[in-house]
Design a protein around this motif. Structure first.
Motif, PDB file in Angstrom:
ATOM      1  N   LYS A 109      -3.479   3.404  -0.126  1.00  0.00           N
ATOM      2  CA  LYS A 109      -4.328   2.164  -0.553  1.00  0.00           C
ATOM      3  C   LYS A 109      -3.303   1.196  -1.348  1.00  0.00           C
ATOM      4  O   LYS A 109      -2.232   1.680  -1.612  1.00  0.00           O
ATOM      5  CB  LYS A 109      -5.237   2.898  -1.936  1.00  0.00           C
ATOM      6  N   LYS A 144      -7.577  -7.338   1.913  1.00  0.00           N
ATOM      7  CA  LYS A 144      -8.700  -7.379   2.773  1.00  0.00           C
ATOM      8  C   LYS A 144      -8.414  -7.750   4.338  1.00  0.00           C
ATOM      9  O   LYS A 144      -7.323  -8.004   4.753  1.00  0.00           O
ATOM     10  CB  LYS A 144      -9.723  -8.698   2.275  1.00  0.00           C
ATOM     11  N   ASP A 178     -13.016   5.522   2.831  1.00  0.00           N
ATOM     12  CA  ASP A 178     -12.243   6.038   1.822  1.00  0.00           C
ATOM     13  C   ASP A 178     -11.204   4.978   1.123  1.00  0.00           C
ATOM     14  O   ASP A 178     -10.493   5.322   0.319  1.00  0.00           O
ATOM     15  CB  ASP A 178     -11.418   7.424   1.881  1.00  0.00           C
ATOM     16  N   GLY A 179     -11.333   3.735   1.450  1.00  0.00           N
ATOM     17  CA  GLY A 179     -10.529   2.797   1.181  1.00  0.00           C
ATOM     18  C   GLY A 179      -8.911   3.072   1.737  1.00  0.00           C
ATOM     19  O   GLY A 179      -7.950   2.081   0.986  1.00  0.00           O
ATOM     20  N   CYS A 233       0.865  -1.176   0.053  1.00  0.00           N
ATOM     21  CA  CYS A 233       0.087  -0.070   0.012  1.00  0.00           C
ATOM     22  C   CYS A 233       0.818   1.250  -0.087  1.00  0.00           C
ATOM     23  O   CYS A 233       1.856   1.344   0.569  1.00  0.00           O
ATOM     24  CB  CYS A 233      -0.904  -0.114   1.334  1.00  0.00           C
ATOM     25  N   ILE A 251      -9.858  -1.344   7.028  1.00  0.00           N
ATOM     26  CA  ILE A 251      -9.856  -0.427   5.730  1.00  0.00           C
ATOM     27  C   ILE A 251     -10.976   0.886   6.164  1.00  0.00           C
ATOM     28  O   ILE A 251     -12.303   0.208   6.252  1.00  0.00           O
ATOM     29  CB  ILE A 251     -10.132  -1.111   4.559  1.00  0.00           C
TER      30      ILE A 251
END
Length: 571
Positions: free
Chosen positions: A364, A372, A417-418, A349, A414
């Motif tokens: 992200k 996940k 906003d992701g 990320c 998460i």
């Protein structure tokens, strides 16, 4: 050319295929720049490949494809060139960290069955000499130990390997050993498919090219430096600069003026400490509120660090304080906290291009990377960059890779906003004697912006309340002990007032020595070995089991009792 166009240009190509192209088309273009005696020593793509081909010729004459070849040493042009030579020869590189202990290096060399060791600069020549005596060795740049031969002679006397091999994408090209936070290092096997997946996608994200500049100084044995610098620059054509020494690092950083700079929290902290010594934090706050003056201050800080051209600023390898990130952002430097691990070649990320990083998150997922959260709150990764497994340890492989997902051992979530948030290591959560669970990284975050503290670690398994071990900064070491005590006591009281009763820090223990890989309190990647620290300082904890406040570990054998300070209890 847009990042997407740059991506399409290199998509699907193996590193060696790109090297053959650059050898033929850009032979006179500089790829590596090594600072030597305060001058840049430039290596063109043509020279890099000539040296690598002679190293490959030597290796093929002595060993078999698939044999493991180890590299130890601080970053330098030869490190990259040797690695390319190992790739050309079809052998498997085994990088070692410059700060590894003898026992750790011995384990890695024996476990991997390495046949040869290339030796470079290190902070512990005695340790490197001990392991170099175990197997054939070759000295590279700045090596100060006795080896069987030196690289320059090897290159001069070896025939060039003229072939242009490519390999099956499933073939293993490197075994990168983890830092061994809780036991023996594990050998992470990466195939060519990992690089072919990661590097083009990095270019898609970062958009770097031959007009950019990078300074390489974090260990190339670390997956982050290997993929972000070595392979990313190989794919993008970006020149790599190497500092001459630790003493000249800041000067070499300023002379390089990198456009992308990757570092670890400890160095970001030290940079801030240096600024705070010259411009006190209270004055910084005033100046940042004055239009025009704030622009001048931000420019002065960036120029002073040599980061005035840096468009990509990355922190990684271990958690960084939210407040420290906010300070850099106020100074106009949008440092982003990246998240990945050796097992996924650091492809995890980051802040998306064009978006400001959000302190407290790691951004992200990269292109093609699925993240996940399990029902237990564990962060899981799935992508084309996942390792083939742990070398010779299939049981441990199946423990962490299940249903195609790598189980990180990190807890997190998460948001809407992701953005991915990391809340700590599942294995580091401990229980006090009162039966309350403590997540140490959460508590450590409250102290991350304190300039008096250099390193910190919250512990307390089986104790009635958590305690915190710290080392103090160079600036704090110069102050009277009473002043340090008063300041830290106020800080401790302020933090504890925000916490529920069971999380309140009972005692801050100030240790007498810095935690480093050499004393084995840190891993070679500078991660804290909590269990090692806890075991080492148990006698100190027991001696002050009823003490609240600030306690200094005795620093001399002479009457430390009079210097040691225990302040008023924290309510």
């Amino acid at each position: 050319m847009t990042p997407e166009e740059k991506y399409e240009k290199v998509k699907g190509l193996q590193p060696l295929e790109l090297l053959y192209q650059r050898e033929a088309q850009q032979a006179d273009t500089v790829f590596l720049r090594q600072m030597q005696q305060r001058q840049w020593r430039d290596y063109t793509w043509g020279e890099v490949m000539d040296r690598a081909r002679r190293i490959a010729g030597y290796l093929r004459a002595q060993y078999e494809p698939g044999d493991r070849i180890a590299i130890h040493g601080k970053n330098c042009a030869d490190w990259i060139i040797v690695d390319v030579g190992i790739m050309l020869a079809g052998m498997v590189s085994v990088p070692l960290y410059p700060g590894q202990s003898v026992s750790s290096m011995t384990y890695v060399l024996q476990h991997s069955e390495s046949k040869l060791l290339f030796c470079g600069a290190t902070d512990n020549n005695a340790a490197l000499q001990e392991v170099a005596d175990m197997l054939p060795s070759v000295a590279i740049q700045r090596c100060e130990i006795r080896c069987d031969q030196d690289l320059e002679t090897l290159i001069k006397e070896s025939e060039r390997f003229e072939e242009k091999p490519t390999f099956d994408l499933d073939d293993i090209f490197t075994i990168m050993y983890t830092s061994g936070t809780t036991g023996n290092p594990k050998g992470v096997m990466h195939s060519w498919s990992s690089v072919v997946f990661v590097s083009p996608n990095m270019i898609r994200g970062y958009g770097m090219d031959e007009n950019d500049r990078v300074l390489s100084y974090l260990p190339l044995a670390h997956a982050a430096e290997r993929i972000l610098v070595e392979f990313h620059c190989l794919y993008s054509g970006t020149p790599i600069h190497f500092p001459e020494s630790l003493d000249t690092f800041l000067e070499d950083l300023k002379r390089t003026r990198p456009t992308m700079f990757f570092s670890v929290p400890r160095l970001w902290t030290k940079f801030k400490e240096g600024i705070d010594e010259k411009i006190p934090p209270s004055l910084q706050e005033v100046l940042l509120r004055i239009p025009g003056i704030n622009t001048w201050l931000r420019k002065k800080v960036r120029n002073g660090l040599g980061l005035d051209d840096a468009e990509i600023l990355v922190s990684g390898a271990s958690p960084i304080s939210i407040e420290l990130l906010r300070w850099y952002h106020r100074m106009g430097m949008k440092v982003a906290d990246g998240y990945g691990m050796t097992e996924n070649f650091i492809y995890g990320c980051f802040a998306p291009p064009g978006e400001d990083p959000v302190p407290g998150t790691v951004g992200k997922p990269y292109h093609g990377c699925e993240v996940k959260i399990s029902e237990e709150g564990e962060i899981l990764f799935k992508s084309g960059s996942l390792m083939k497994g742990y070398y010779l340890e299939p049981e441990k492989t199946t423990e962490v890779i299940r249903d195609g997902y790598y189980h990180t051992g990190d807890s997190g979530f998460i948001d809407k906003d992701g953005l991915v948030h990391i809340t700590g290591r599942i294995s580091e959560t401990f229980k006090t004697s009162k039966g309350k669970f403590i997540q140490p990284s959460r508590l450590e975050g409250f102290f991350g912006n304190e300039t008096m503290l250099a390193q910190l670690c919250v512990l307390g398994h089986g104790m009635d309340q958590p305690v915190m071990l710290v080392t103090i900064s160079e600036s704090a070491e110069k102050l009277p002990r009473e002043e340090v005590n008063e300041h830290l006591q106020k800080l401790l009281t302020s933090v504890n007032d925000k916490l529920p009763q069971h999380e309140r820090i009972k005692t801050i223990f100030i240790t007498k020595e810095e935690w480093t890989p050499l004393n084995e309190f840190l891993t070679p990647t500078l991660k804290i070995k909590r269990k090692v620290l806890e075991a080492h300082y148990q006698p100190l904890f027991k001696q002050h089991v009823d003490t609240k406040g600030i306690v200094w570990e005795p620093r001399t054998a002479v009457s430390e009792g009079s210097k040691e300070a225990s302040l008023e209890p924290v309510n």
